[in-house]
Design an enzyme around this catalytic site. Structure first.
Site, PDB file in Angstrom:
ATOM      1  N   ASP A  77       0.937  14.828 -32.701  1.00 52.81           N
ATOM      2  CA  ASP A  77       0.881  13.860 -33.807  1.00 52.81           C
ATOM      3  C   ASP A  77      -0.121  14.383 -34.830  1.00 52.81           C
ATOM      4  OD1 ASP A  77       0.656  11.702 -35.462  1.00 52.81           O
ATOM      5  OD2 ASP A  77       0.198  10.245 -33.909  1.00 52.81           O
ATOM      6  N   PHE A 105       5.931   5.712 -33.879  1.00 51.05           N
ATOM      7  CA  PHE A 105       5.518   5.736 -32.476  1.00 51.05           C
ATOM      8  C   PHE A 105       6.769   5.689 -31.602  1.00 51.05           C
ATOM      9  CE2 PHE A 105       3.852   4.042 -28.492  1.00 51.05           C
ATOM     10  CZ  PHE A 105       2.745   4.859 -28.317  1.00 51.05           C
ATOM     11  N   VAL A 106       6.918   6.681 -30.751  1.00 50.02           N
ATOM     12  CA  VAL A 106       8.110   6.764 -29.906  1.00 50.02           C
ATOM     13  C   VAL A 106       7.719   6.679 -28.427  1.00 50.02           C
ATOM     14  CG1 VAL A 106       9.396   8.131 -31.601  1.00 50.02           C
ATOM     15  CG2 VAL A 106       8.084   9.308 -29.834  1.00 50.02           C
ATOM     16  N   ASP A 157       3.956  17.159 -24.658  1.00 46.00           N
ATOM     17  CA  ASP A 157       4.986  16.169 -24.942  1.00 46.00           C
ATOM     18  C   ASP A 157       5.179  16.001 -26.443  1.00 46.00           C
ATOM     19  OD1 ASP A 157       2.429  15.104 -25.193  1.00 46.00           O
ATOM     20  OD2 ASP A 157       2.819  13.314 -24.014  1.00 46.00           O
TER      21      ASP A 157
HETATM   22  P1  5GP Z   1      -2.579  13.952 -31.357  1.00 45.99           P
HETATM   23  O1  5GP Z   1      -3.898  14.347 -30.781  1.00 45.99           O
HETATM   24  O2  5GP Z   1      -1.705  15.119 -31.753  1.00 45.99           O
HETATM   25  O3  5GP Z   1      -2.739  12.960 -32.485  1.00 45.99           O
HETATM   26  O4  5GP Z   1      -1.841  13.114 -30.263  1.00 45.99           O
HETATM   27  C1  5GP Z   1      -1.337  13.707 -29.133  1.00 45.99           C
HETATM   28  C2  5GP Z   1      -1.203  12.717 -27.992  1.00 45.99           C
HETATM   29  O5  5GP Z   1      -1.117  11.366 -28.461  1.00 45.99           O
HETATM   30  C3  5GP Z   1       0.072  12.979 -27.227  1.00 45.99           C
HETATM   31  O6  5GP Z   1      -0.132  13.905 -26.196  1.00 45.99           O
HETATM   32  C4  5GP Z   1       0.452  11.594 -26.762  1.00 45.99           C
HETATM   33  O7  5GP Z   1      -0.215  11.306 -25.551  1.00 45.99           O
HETATM   34  C5  5GP Z   1      -0.085  10.661 -27.827  1.00 45.99           C
HETATM   35  N1  5GP Z   1       0.947  10.334 -28.834  1.00 45.99           N
HETATM   36  C6  5GP Z   1       1.057  10.792 -30.092  1.00 45.99           C
HETATM   37  N2  5GP Z   1       2.114  10.279 -30.731  1.00 45.99           N
HETATM   38  C7  5GP Z   1       2.730   9.475 -29.822  1.00 45.99           C
HETATM   39  C8  5GP Z   1       3.921   8.665 -29.864  1.00 45.99           C
HETATM   40  O8  5GP Z   1       4.664   8.570 -30.854  1.00 45.99           O
HETATM   41  N3  5GP Z   1       4.215   7.999 -28.725  1.00 45.99           N
HETATM   42  C9  5GP Z   1       3.444   8.055 -27.607  1.00 45.99           C
HETATM   43  N4  5GP Z   1       3.854   7.346 -26.566  1.00 45.99           N
HETATM   44  N5  5GP Z   1       2.322   8.798 -27.526  1.00 45.99           N
HETATM   45  C10 5GP Z   1       1.983   9.510 -28.625  1.00 45.99           C
END
Ligand code: 5GP
Length: 183
Positions: A107, A156-157, A104
């Site tokens: 981040d 954050f979306v 999805d």
């Molecule tokens: P990362 O490990 O890359 O920091 O984060 C990945 C996971 O964090 C994504 O699969 C998602 O579940 C959650 N996440 C990261 N950014 C967002 C955001 O802007 N909105 C939401 N709803 N979930 C996010």
């Protein structure tokens, strides 16, 4: 659910349903072309990738197999906890298969790095990544992402599978939330 249905909760609409669908169709065409000679296995990362898996796979004009993994890195907050929890494994053996991981959003890239090293150890024939959304910090991860729907600001979306505290996954549009929602 559309953004207009929950207008009070919304700060800004980043992408409408129509924009998301148009981009998914473009990505599906690229995946079709790139995997024309190979059988692709789409591996969706639950729960967020639910919508993109459903739309991407149906926008493709070729066969694909599908399987799911579930990981959790955020709990109910809006910042990465730094800990990736493995909640559900694949049901198929990916050794020798052409795997396309469907994410999805990326981040920090923490979740993706963890997933990729885990999947690589199972010796797939090839492993590529598709993400619908990518934030600027993701650029620092070492994992190459082959298909990106949209690069977005560091906000954050929610919507299109992405939740806040369990809500907004079923919102078709992708939005930022009004401050009162967090308080
Ligand atoms: P990362 O490990 O890359 O920091 O984060 C990945 C996971 O964090 C994504 O699969 C998602 O579940 C959650 N996440 C990261 N950014 C967002 C955001 O802007 N909105 C939401 N709803 N979930 C996010």
């Amino acid at each position: 659910m559309r953004a207009a249905d929950i207008a009070d909760d919304i700060q800004r609409v980043l992408f409408t349903d129509e924009q998301v669908q148009a981009r998914v169709a473009e990505l599906a065409a690229r995946v079709d072309a790139d995997y024309a000679e190979r059988d692709v296995l789409l591996v969706g990362v639950l729960n967020g990738a639910l919508m993109v898996m459903a739309d991407l796979s149906r926008a493709m004009s070729r066969h694909c197999a599908m399987d799911w993994m579930a990981v959790s890195s955020y709990g109910s907050g809006t910042r990465s906890s730094g800990v990736v929890r493995f909640l559900k494994d694949l049901t198929v053996d990916i050794e020798g298969r052409h795997v396309l991981v469907v994410e999805d959003i990326i981040d920090t890239g923490l979740t993706l790095s963890y997933l990729v090293s885990n999947l690589r150890s199972r010796q797939p024939a090839s492993l590529n990544i598709l993400t619908m959304f990518r934030k600027p910090d993701a650029a620092t991860t070492e994992v190459e992402v082959k298909y990106v729907g949209f690069d977005i600001p560091n906000e954050f979306v929610v919507g299109y599978g992405l939740d806040f505290a369990g809500h907004y996954r079923n919102l078709r549009d992708v939005v930022t939330l009004a401050p009162h929602v967090y308080s």
